[in-house]
Each structure stands twice: as structure tokens, then as C-alpha cells.
Design an enzyme around this catalytic site. Structure first.
Site, short mmCIF file in Angstrom:
data_model
loop_
_atom_site.label_atom_id
_atom_site.label_comp_id
_atom_site.label_asym_id
_atom_site.label_seq_id
_atom_site.Cartn_x
_atom_site.Cartn_y
_atom_site.Cartn_z
N ASP A 14 124.72 -35.51 58.88
CA ASP A 14 124.65 -36.89 58.36
C ASP A 14 123.28 -37.31 57.90
OD1 ASP A 14 123.52 -39.17 60.67
OD2 ASP A 14 123.72 -37.07 61.20
N GLY A 74 117.47 -31.11 64.44
CA GLY A 74 116.02 -31.23 64.40
C GLY A 74 115.43 -31.32 65.79
N ASP A 134 125.39 -30.82 63.42
CA ASP A 134 124.22 -31.64 63.73
C ASP A 134 124.55 -32.45 64.99
OD1 ASP A 134 121.80 -33.23 63.32
OD2 ASP A 134 123.17 -34.82 62.69
N LYS A 154 117.17 -26.24 58.26
CA LYS A 154 118.36 -25.78 58.99
C LYS A 154 119.08 -24.69 58.19
CE LYS A 154 119.33 -30.22 61.27
NZ LYS A 154 120.35 -31.25 61.53
#
Length: 259
Positions: free
Chosen positions: A209, A45, A10, A186
């Protein structure tokens, strides 16, 4: 490479600190993985245009973006999952009546359906990117959109969840929510890449996270939550490393035996 692994990271709060800085030890760890022959990938994202500089800095050309809706493997588009355009148009009209603006996003750009709004300024500013959505209320027409942003205070997205079943709503900021296709995540994007590579689950790792990382961390066998993650995110991961501010990536990679 016989024992090649793929490691998904991420971005916000994982690779980058809360000040959007890339810790030197994190960068060193990424290049160490690549030197060993592993494939390093991003799972975020964010839109592809929001982390182009980071990809170039780290030499990464495999990524899951838009929470799984736009997936690229070795520089080639592997999978896309656009939003339902008719449902999105209806949602946007409903949101305008409630003074909740929308930002439409494809793989190249993003446009707002209002000229300006404080919520848009406030949330986009936290990403510390060099572009801001211009005004184009018809940007949704004639193009595939992989994610949109709904701007509303916490809790007010619940009414949209009840009304628009084609979408999932994932909060990423106190006044902003990601709109993604129902069931998109994801995790699905990662599955597409892993299947194409023909890797076993033992050779797949993921670091994250945020709340939008929970599906990924639950699915990936070797999952690592950052120390700065909320407790509910940490609970679904196999491992918990130190915080991003405390070189959590480097520490976590040592923890799982990749460094």
C-alpha cells in the site's frame, strides 16, 4: 509442491490496520494459503526485530526487511546490502548541524545519535512496537547497518538527496525518512528469494500500500494494491483490492484465485 506460489505481504496498511491490528479474516487467509502448500512471506521496510511477534503469530520465516536490504529465506539469511558507512557518517554529521537526528539500524537493534528528540518519539510511536531507540552516537562503527532513519519535516529530505548519492530517501512518516542504499528496494529482495526458489513469475504475488511498495508492485506480475493505498501506488499494480480495514487481503486473494 508442483504449483506452489510465493506471496509477499507488506505489513503496515496491508497485513495490519492503521491501528496495528491483524484482522481475523487476514490471519485465516494466511493459514489457508499455507495449508495449500504456498510459501507466505513478508516484504517490509521494518527491521526484523520490529515484526518478530507477527512472524511467530503467522508462522512465517521468510521475509524481505529493511526495504530489501536484509533478506531471509526459511530462517536463513539469503542476502544483505548494508549502507556505505563512510557516507552515513558524513550524512549524520551534516544532519546534526541541521537538528535532524539519525537512528542507526542493524538486524538486531536500533540506536539514536541524540539522547532524545520529539520527531523520534512522534514517528516511532506510530509503529506501536515494544522498543525505543536508546542513545548511542557511535552505533554505526564496526557493524553492518541496513537502514537508518532521518528525522526531518516533509520536503527537507531533498537537500540530502542532492548531497548524498549513495542513498535513497523514502518517506514513511511526516517527520521521518528511511535511508537505504541507492537502488535498494523490496523488489530486489523478492528477486533474490524467487531466484533461489526457482519459481516462475506467474507464481509470484505481492500485496502492498505504500510508496516503498511501488518498485515491488511494478516488478511482480501478480501485484495487488490495497484499497487504502495512494492513487499513484494503485496505478502500478495489476489489481486493486479493498482496504485493509475492509478485509482487503482476503478479498484480494480471492480476486487473484488463491482462495
Amino acid at each position: 509442491m508442483k504449483n506452489q506460489s510465493v506471496i509477499f505481504f507488506d505489513i503496515d496498511g496491508t497485513l495490519l490496520t492503521h491501528d496495528k491490528k491483524l484482522p481475523p479474516l487476514t490471519k485465516e487467509a494466511i493459514f489457508n494459503l499455507k495449508e495449500q502448500g504456498h510459501l507466505v512471506a513478508i516484504a517490509t521496510g521494518r527491521a526484523p526485530f520490529m515484526f518478530e511477534g507477527l512472524r511467530k503469530e503467522l508462522g512465517i520465516d521468510t521475509f524481505v526487511s529493511y526495504n530489501g536490504q536484509y533478506v531471509v529465506l526459511n530462517g536463513e539469511v539469503l542476502y544483505t546490502n548494508p549502507l556505505n558507512s563512510l557516507s552515513l557518517e558524513k550524512l549524520a554529521k551534516t544532519a546534526l548541524h541541521r537538528n535532524h537526528p539519525i537512528v542507526y539500524m542493524d538486524h538486531l537493534d536500533m540506536k539514536a545519535n541524540v539522547p532524545e528528540h520529539e520527531y523520534i518519539k512522534e514517528s516511532i510511536a506510530t509503529l506501536k512496537i515494544d522498543r525505543f531507540p536508546a542513545h548511542d552516537p557511535l552505533y554505526y562503527k564496526g557493524r553492518a547497518l541496513y537502514q537508518s532513519l532521518l528525522f526531518c519535516p516533509e520536503g527537507e529530505e531533498k537537500q540530502y538527496e542532492q548531497e548524498f548519492k549513495d542513498f535513497d530517501f523514502v518517506r514513511w512518516h511526516p517527520v521521518s525518512v528511511d535511508i537505504v542504499p541507492k537502488g535498494g528496494s523490496k523488489a530486489i529482495g523478492i528477486q533474490k528469494i524467487v531466484k533461489e526458489l526457482g519459481l516462475s513469475e506467474e507464481n509470484v504475488y505481492a500485496f502492498g500500500d505504500g510508496l516503498n511498495d511501488t518498485a515491488m508492485l511494478s516488478m511482480v506480475k501478480n501485484s495487488v494494491a490495497m484499497g487504502n493505498a495512494e492513487e499513484r501506488v494503485q496505478k502500478v499494480a495489476k489489481y486493486v483490492t479493498k482496504s485493509v480495514e475492509d478485509n482487503g487481503i482476503h478479498y484480494g486473494l480471492q480476486m487473484v484465485g488463491l482462495l
